[in-house]
Design an enzyme around this catalytic site. Structure first.
Site, short mmCIF file in Angstrom:
data_model
loop_
_atom_site.label_atom_id
_atom_site.label_comp_id
_atom_site.label_asym_id
_atom_site.label_seq_id
_atom_site.Cartn_x
_atom_site.Cartn_y
_atom_site.Cartn_z
N TYR A 1 0.92 -1.09 0.07
CA TYR A 1 0.09 0.05 0.04
C TYR A 1 0.91 1.24 0.17
O TYR A 1 1.80 1.47 0.78
CB TYR A 1 -0.93 0.06 1.36
CG TYR A 1 -2.16 -1.00 1.12
CD1 TYR A 1 -2.65 -1.37 -0.08
CD2 TYR A 1 -2.69 -1.13 2.18
CE1 TYR A 1 -3.64 -2.16 -0.13
CE2 TYR A 1 -3.78 -2.00 2.22
CZ TYR A 1 -4.40 -2.47 1.20
OH TYR A 1 -5.44 -3.39 1.04
N GLU A 2 0.44 2.38 -0.79
CA GLU A 2 1.20 3.54 -1.06
C GLU A 2 2.50 3.66 -1.23
O GLU A 2 3.14 4.29 -0.80
CB GLU A 2 0.91 4.15 0.64
CG GLU A 2 -0.51 4.56 0.83
CD GLU A 2 -1.65 4.74 -0.32
OE1 GLU A 2 -1.23 5.54 -1.00
OE2 GLU A 2 -2.67 4.16 -0.45
N GLY A 3 2.73 2.55 -2.00
CA GLY A 3 4.19 2.58 -2.36
C GLY A 3 4.90 1.33 -1.73
O GLY A 3 5.14 1.19 -0.50
#
Length: 435
Positions: free
Chosen positions: A392-394
């Site tokens: 998630y989120e990179g």
């Protein structure tokens, strides 16, 4: 938590409806009505204006209880913060309050099927219309909370490119694309017909199944364009979106602590109650078995969890303290230092808890032995719920590129020097206290 994951959300493509458990709908309403969505928001927009350190500690209880379901709320807050800083007067006055009340939900739409994390290569387009809106055409994927049956509507924050925009990330703009058409007036905002935004299918995740994840979210598939509203200035979309991205990087890191904390506490309780074997020094089989917490290898596994969980939580709370200091410091030089430090810490606070709190969940399962791998105990679900945080989120690799490629060299290494000075100050204080 177990009931929240089984059965997973069900989407019917024929009727274009998604069904979550009734308990999810009730929990979403209760959470929103209690004001938890607004804890960290400014008072001027109806928030409680709690320090991030306090609101983060409050949120930890919910991510410990159900990590997947908690993801909905972080997205609402992230979308609201974008509108607070970059939205039009209408968006701030009418859409933002709906997000903070929980009447409407928010999402973040970056990745596309062909490009993944490479935002340079997105293909979603936005064409201006005579009425000031835009027609959005394209697809996004991996969209958390892309659909629900909570009522109201969903506000998708979508990255897209205008005609003639510069190549790469410098040509990306940000658009608010609602599930239903929005009609603004002096009295407020009302919902109209269904906008051309639809699920192309669900991703069937190993964990955090309480939050829907779109295999594809289709914009303009039926009509040639979903109606969108520009947020911020043209070609400044990534700059605007970073408010939400950095907010969620912190929240994902803190969210990684939740399942690890729950796993540690459960395995600790189990180790105190479960009796098995005896001390290696005891050769008498007639003596009572001892709680497994007395065995050195179990102690090792519990201490590893404690170190990972408390270390990750300490990192999150330290970062929250920097965010709070940045918001309250008037001195320009001090603000500049805090901003540099926060830039450096953001990829770290996202990646480190995501990696090492999963390791804590591994050891929590191991404390229970074979029982830890069964669905009769909560540890296997906590592990599954913790695993997506590394993506998630990179991913951790993306965060490493950000840290070393951009943040470590900022200001000629100024951020690293600030962090080194802060560490040295703490070491000196510990030595002075006899540590």
């Amino acid at each position: 938590n177990a009931k929240g994951a089984r059965p997973p959300p069900h989407y019917c493509q024929e009727t274009d409806t998604l069904t979550l458990l009734p308990e999810h709908v009730a929990a979403h309403r209760a959470y929103s009505d209690a004001g938890f969505l607004t804890t960290s928001m400014d008072a001027e927009v109806g928030g409680s204006q709690m320090p991030v350190a306090v609101s983060g500690a409050v949120g930890l209880h919910f991510s410990s209880a159900n990590a997947g379901f908690s993801a909905h709320f972080a997205l609402n807050v992230g979308a609201a913060k974008i509108l607070q800083h970059h939205g039009t007067d209408e968006q701030r006055a009418h859409v933002l309050p709906k997000l903070l009340s929980g009447e409407w939900c928010g999402t973040m739409c970056l990745s596309e099927t062909h490009a993944g994390s490479s935002l340079t290569d997105i293909r979603t387009t936005a064409h201006p219309q005579p009425d000031g809106t835009y027609k959005i055409r394209g697809n996004k994927m991996w969209i958390t909370a892309a659909e629900n049956n909570f009522g109201g509507t969903i506000v998708h924050m979508v990255l897209a490119k205008l005609p003639g925009a510069p190549a790469g990330t410098k040509g990306i703009s940000l658009f608010l694309v609602p599930k239903h058409a929005l009609s603004f007036s002096e009295e407020g905002v009302s919902l109209g017909e269904r906008n051309d935004v639809r699920l192309g299918g669900l991703n069937h995740k190993m964990g955090q199944t309480a939050s829907v994840n779109a295999g594809e979210l289709l914009f303009g598939e039926a009509t040639g364009g979903a109606t969108g509203h520009l947020v911020g200035e043209p070609n400044q979309g990534l700059h605007c979106m970073f408010i939400m991205m950095n907010e969620l990087r912190f929240q994902v890191g803190l969210g990684g602590v939740g399942p690890a904390l729950a796993g540690y506490l459960y395995s600790l309780q189990y180790a105190r109650q479960r009796t098995q074997g005896r001390s290696p020094l005891c050769r008498d089989p007639s003596t009572p078995m001892v709680p497994i917490i007395e065995h050195s290898d179990v102690k090792r596994m519990l201490l590893l969890q404690k170190a990972y969980v408390e270390g990750a939580l300490g990192l999150c709370m330290y970062t929250a303290g920097v965010i709070d200091a940045l918001a309250t410091t008037a001195d320009a030089a001090a603000r500049s230092d805090k901003l540099l430090l926060l830039e450096l810490l953001t990829p770290v606070v996202k990646a480190w808890p995501s990696e090492w709190c999963l390791e804590a969940n591994k050891w929590a399962m191991q404390v229970l032995g074979g029982y830890g791998y069964t669905q009769d105990f909560p540890l296997e679900q906590l592990y599954r719920d913790a695993r997506p945080n590394m993506i998630y989120e990179g991913t951790s690799g993306v965060q490493a590129l950000d840290l070393l490629g951009r943040k470590a060299s900022m200001g000629g290494g100024a951020a690293l020097k600030l962090l080194g000075a802060a560490v040295a100050e703490d070491v000196a204080a510990a030595r002075a206290a006899g540590g």
